[in-house]
Design a protein around this motif. Structure first.
Motif, PDB file in Angstrom:
ATOM      1  N   THR A 118       0.881   3.524   2.188  1.00 50.54           N
ATOM      2  CA  THR A 118       1.414   3.683   3.541  1.00 50.54           C
ATOM      3  C   THR A 118       2.657   2.840   3.746  1.00 50.54           C
ATOM      4  O   THR A 118       3.670   3.299   4.280  1.00 50.54           O
ATOM      5  N   SER A 166       0.833  -1.188   0.000  1.00 53.82           N
ATOM      6  CA  SER A 166       0.000   0.000   0.000  1.00 53.82           C
ATOM      7  C   SER A 166       0.870   1.240   0.000  1.00 53.82           C
ATOM      8  O   SER A 166       2.081   1.182   0.223  1.00 53.82           O
ATOM      9  N   ASP A 204      -7.285   0.902   6.875  1.00 54.84           N
ATOM     10  CA  ASP A 204      -6.531   0.906   5.616  1.00 54.84           C
ATOM     11  C   ASP A 204      -6.579  -0.517   5.069  1.00 54.84           C
ATOM     12  O   ASP A 204      -5.828  -1.386   5.500  1.00 54.84           O
TER      13      ASP A 204
END
Length: 310
Positions: A8, A6, A206
C-alpha cells in the motif's frame, strides 16, 4: 531491522513539499494528490502528534475520493525544529496549518483531526472561522488532553492529568537515553501482532502499513515527543460556543487515550454535532480505515451540500 514499505505504501501517491511557517520553521507538508487526479473535495488533516500519512491507510488509496493535505509536526517526520524550542504549542500548530493551507491555495475547507490534532483543528476553527467549513474529529476532544486518558477505566480526570504530566516529564528527562534504543527496535508485522495481544491496540486492517507507521513514529526522539506532548497538552480551549460549523466526532469504545464520554460532552455543547462510537482503540484510522473513510466522505458531502444547491 525495520519493516520494508508495504504494498500500500509503495503504491501510494504521497508527495512531500517544504512549506515555510510564519516563524521561519520549515515544515514537511504532504498530499495524496500531487497530480490533481482526485475528482473530489479537499480536506486538511491535523494529524496525531508525530504521526505520518501511513497512519491513514484509506487516504493512500487511488480511489480515496478526497484530496488530503497535511504536514508533519515540528521536529518530526522531516519538519524542522523551531529556533525557539518552546514554539510547539497548539497555537503554533494552528499557524502551521494556515501556512500549509496557503501554500496549497486552500481558502476554506473541512478539517480532519486525530488525537492531539483535534485540538489544533478546533482552535483553528475558533480563531479563523472564515477558513473552516466543518470539523471531523477522530479520537480527540478540544482542550485538557491529559484529562481524557484512561477513560474506559473510570479514573477521575484530575488524577489522570497529574499522572500523565508526571509520566511525560519523566520520559522527557530520560528520553536521550531511550531514543537510541527505540530507533533500533525491530519493527515488523509480528511486532504489531504482539502489541495487539496486550489489548492496547485493536486489530490492524493492514499490519504491514501499521508497522511502517510505528517505525516512522519511533524516529522521533523520545524527549522531543514528550516535550511536544507537554507543551500542546497545556492548551486550554476557551469556549465551544465559538464553533459554528458542523462537527462529527468518532470515538473508540476501548480508547485509553481519549474518552468517548468527553466527546459526547463536547458535542452536547455544540449547535450541530454528532458522535459515533466504534469498537476500536485510539488507533481508529488504522483499525477501521474503510469505516472512517466512508464517514469522512459522507460528512464532507453533507457539509458541502448547501453550497451545491441552486
Amino acid at each position: 531491522m525495520r519493516t520494508p514499505p508495504s504494498a500500500t505504501a509503495a503504491a501510494s501517491p504521497i508527495a512531500y513539499y517544504d512549506v515555510l511557517s510564519d516563524d521561519g520553521t520549515v515544515l514537511r507538508a504532504w498530499t495524496n494528490d500531487p497530480d490533481g487526479r482526485i475528482d473530489g473535495p479537499t480536506v486538511v488533516l491535523c494529524n496525531g502528534l508525530a504521526t505520518t500519512a501511513w497512519s491513514w491507510p484509506a487516504l493512500l488509496s487511488s480511489d480515496c475520493e478526497v484530496r488530503v493535505v497535511s504536514w508533519n509536526h515540528r521536529g518530526t517526520g522531516g519538519s524542522e525544529r523551531p529556533a525557539d524550542p518552546t514554539a510547539v504549542g497548539v497555537d503554533h500548530f494552528v499557524e502551521d496549518a494556515l501556512s500549509v493551507m496557503d501554500h496549497f491555495g486552500i481558502t476554506k475547507t473541512v478539517l480532519v483531526g486525530w488525537s492531539m490534532g483535534v485540538n489544533t483543528m478546533f482552535e483553528l476553527a475558533a480563531a479563523h472561522p472564515e477558513r473552516v467549513s466543518g470539523l471531523f474529529a477522530v479520537a480527540g476532544v478540544p482542550g485538557n488532553v491529559f484529562a481524557g486518558l484512561l477513560g474506559p477505566l473510570g479514573i477521575p480526570a484530575p488524577v489522570t492529568r497529574i499522572v500523565a504530566q508526571s509520566w511525560s516529564r519523566s520520559l522527557r528527562r530520560v528520553g536521550p537515553l531511550l531514543s537510541p534504543l527505540t530507533r533500533r527496535l525491530p519493527i515488523s508485522e509480528w511486532t504489531i501482532h504482539a502489541i495487539s495481544r496486550t489489548g492496547l491496540i485493536g486489530r490492524m486492517a493492514d499490519t504491514e502499513l501499521a508497522a511502517l507507521a510505528l517505525a516512522e513514529f519511533l524516529t522521533t526522539p523520545v524527549d522531543w515527543y514528550f516535550h511536544l506532548a507537554l507543551r500542546s497538552a497545556d492548551h486550554r480551549f476557551a469556549s465551544l460556543r465559538r464553533i459554528k460549523v458542523p462537527v462529527q466526532f468518532v470515538g473508540g469504545t476501548f480508547d485509553l487515550l481519549s474518552s468517548s464520554r468527553r466527546m459526547a460532552s463536547a458535542a452536547a455543547q455544540l449547535a450541530d454535532a454528532e458522535v459515533l462510537e466504534l469498537r476500536a482503540s485510539h488507533f481508529i484510522p488504522l483499525e477501521q480505515p474503510d469505516r472512517v473513510h466512508r464517514l469522512l466522505v459522507d460528512f464532507v458531502a453533507r457539509v458541502n451540500a448547501p453550497a451545491q444547491r441552486p
